[in-house]
Design an enzyme around this catalytic site. Structure first.
Site, short mmCIF file in Angstrom:
data_model
loop_
_atom_site.label_atom_id
_atom_site.label_comp_id
_atom_site.label_asym_id
_atom_site.label_seq_id
_atom_site.Cartn_x
_atom_site.Cartn_y
_atom_site.Cartn_z
N HIS A 113 -55.91 7.61 105.12
CA HIS A 113 -56.74 8.67 105.69
C HIS A 113 -58.05 8.89 104.95
O HIS A 113 -58.83 9.77 105.33
CB HIS A 113 -55.94 9.97 105.77
CG HIS A 113 -54.75 9.82 106.67
ND1 HIS A 113 -54.88 9.65 108.03
CD2 HIS A 113 -53.42 9.79 106.42
CE1 HIS A 113 -53.68 9.52 108.57
NE2 HIS A 113 -52.78 9.60 107.61
N CYS B 31 -45.22 11.59 108.49
CA CYS B 31 -45.96 10.60 107.72
C CYS B 31 -45.09 10.00 106.63
O CYS B 31 -45.07 8.80 106.42
CB CYS B 31 -47.21 11.23 107.10
SG CYS B 31 -48.72 10.86 107.99
#
Lengths: 283, 123
Positions: free
Chosen positions: A201, A244
């Site tokens: 990310h 996640c």
């Protein structure tokens, strides 16, 4: 003599290392400015906010348009949250509205500053945690099970009272070590796939993994709780954390545990300045 | 009778030790490798790489069809090591250590190597 030299050499090494650290630290704070120095070698964000939004619309625009036409399914959850806000529960005979105003007027904009440090718990307080603390301490009502329908609905309603208000989370003073703990977790490699949150990310944000866009960490905290098509229901940011964790085959942590609260602080700080926008809608 | 059994067992063991490494060295099977590459729960390579025949490939890692043009038979060992644990070549890689973390078996990695090397032989 040899012994002396040995010690001297060791000191010299330590001194050089210390100077190196100082210089590195000064360099970091001079141009980074954003995050505090926690000793982590941060990645440079791979993609600008504008470019990320462009790509997001290219990949998911169709779904977002469809949602805009037909309405966000989480809207119904929000309505139920409003009802729960006004519902009298517990031994004190109060509802949330008894203290916070008929429609929660006194809470307008408040959630934009959450998560924040709370000396009473010597840690980071989240909206979800605060709601349960309120229920327990002021209403004499049972705490809501995290991620249960009612818990998400109430959290969603309270957060929606800050819709449009720019996120303004503080990491100064006592909050700082918790922010750094959150950052450390964000950068920790974990799971069988050996990935950190940050590598996807931050370092590779904006890239595609199959048909999915790797999101930019600035855009994680502004739209939860929200409806996620994959879940087929409305959930919180921490439910997303667990997803996640599982994806990289790491062990997911319990909702509202210390680590997840620190992580929520870290991510919400990355979103500082963006308006709160709940309920979100994601794929 | 009993002695015969033991001898047979010994022979079987000797056979195992002699021929198992040989079988492993013989390498993989490209068709099995393709299965590993394309299966989400196994290699899931298309998540990050362009691989033949997979739609919507990811773009995190290099395009393997293109990259393999630079690899030939002599790179077999290096290719295998990269899949086994890319950190040896690039410490901060995003690529999972398929061998070290036992995401794939040794045989599966051999199969993948065989499949990747087969890209160049295709007309």
């Amino acid at each position: 003599m040899r012994r002396f030299f040995h010690f001297f050499f060791k000191d010299y090494l330590i001194l050089t290392f210390a100077i190196g650290l100082l210089v590195a630290g000064a360099g970091r704070s001079a141009f980074a400015g954003a995050g505090p120095a926690s000793g982590i070698k941060e990645y440079k964000q791979n993609i600008s906010t504008a470019e990320y939004e462009k790509r997001y619309n290219a990949v998911y625009g169709k779904f977002t348009e469809q949602m805009a036409e037909q309405g966000n399914p989480a809207g119904f959850v929000l309505d139920d949250g409003r009802d729960l806000f006004k519902k009298v529960e517990g031994s004190a005979g109060k509802s949330c509205a008894s203290c916070h105003g008929e429609n929660g007027e006194k809470l307008e904009g408040v959630a934009a500053a959450y998560p924040k440090y709370d000396p009473a718990i010597k840690g980071i307080n989240t909206v979800a945690l605060q709601i349960n603390r309120c229920r327990k301490d002021h209403m004499g009502a049972p705490e809501l099970k995290y991620e249960s329908y009612n818990q998400v609905a109430l959290e969603l309603y309270v957060k929606s009272l800050s819709n449009g208000v720019p996120i303004n989370v503080s990491i100064d003073g006592p909050a700082r070590p918790f922010y750094e703990a959150g950052e450390a977790y964000y950068y920790k490699r974990q799971g069988q796939l050996n990935m950190s949150c940050a590598i996807c990310h931050v370092k590779y944000a904006g890239h595609m993994i199959r048909a999915n866009l790797l999101s930019n960490n600035r855009h994680h905290a502004d739209h939860w709780p929200g409806y996620r098509l994959k879940w087929g229901k409305t959930g919180s940011l921490q439910k997303r954390f667990r997803g996640c964790n599982k994806k990289v085959r790491a062990k997911p942590l319990p909702f509202q545990c210390e680590t997840y609260r620190d992580l929520e602080l870290y991510l919400t700080y990355q979103a500082n300045g963006l308006p709160v926008e709940v309920p979100g809608f994601r794929m | 009778m009993r002695k015969g059994k033991i001898t047979a067992l010994g022979l079987a063991l000797a056979f195992l030790f002699l021929f198992l490494p040989a079988a492993a060295l013989a390498g993989g099977n490209a068709a099995d490798g393709k299965k590993v590459v394309d299966t989400k729960k196994l290699g899931n390579c298309a998540a990050c790489h362009v691989v033949p025949g997979m739609e919507f490939p990811g773009d995190v890692g290099p395009n393997l069809v293109e990259a393999m043009k630079n690899y030939s038979e002599k790179d077999r060992t290096m290719l295998r090591e990269r899949i086994f644990d890319e950190r040896k070549f690039n410490p901060d890689t995003i690529m999972p250590p398929f061998g070290t973390n036992k995401i794939l078996t040794s045989q599966q990695i051999d199969d993948v190597v065989e499949y990747l090397l087969s890209f160049n032989n295709k007309k």
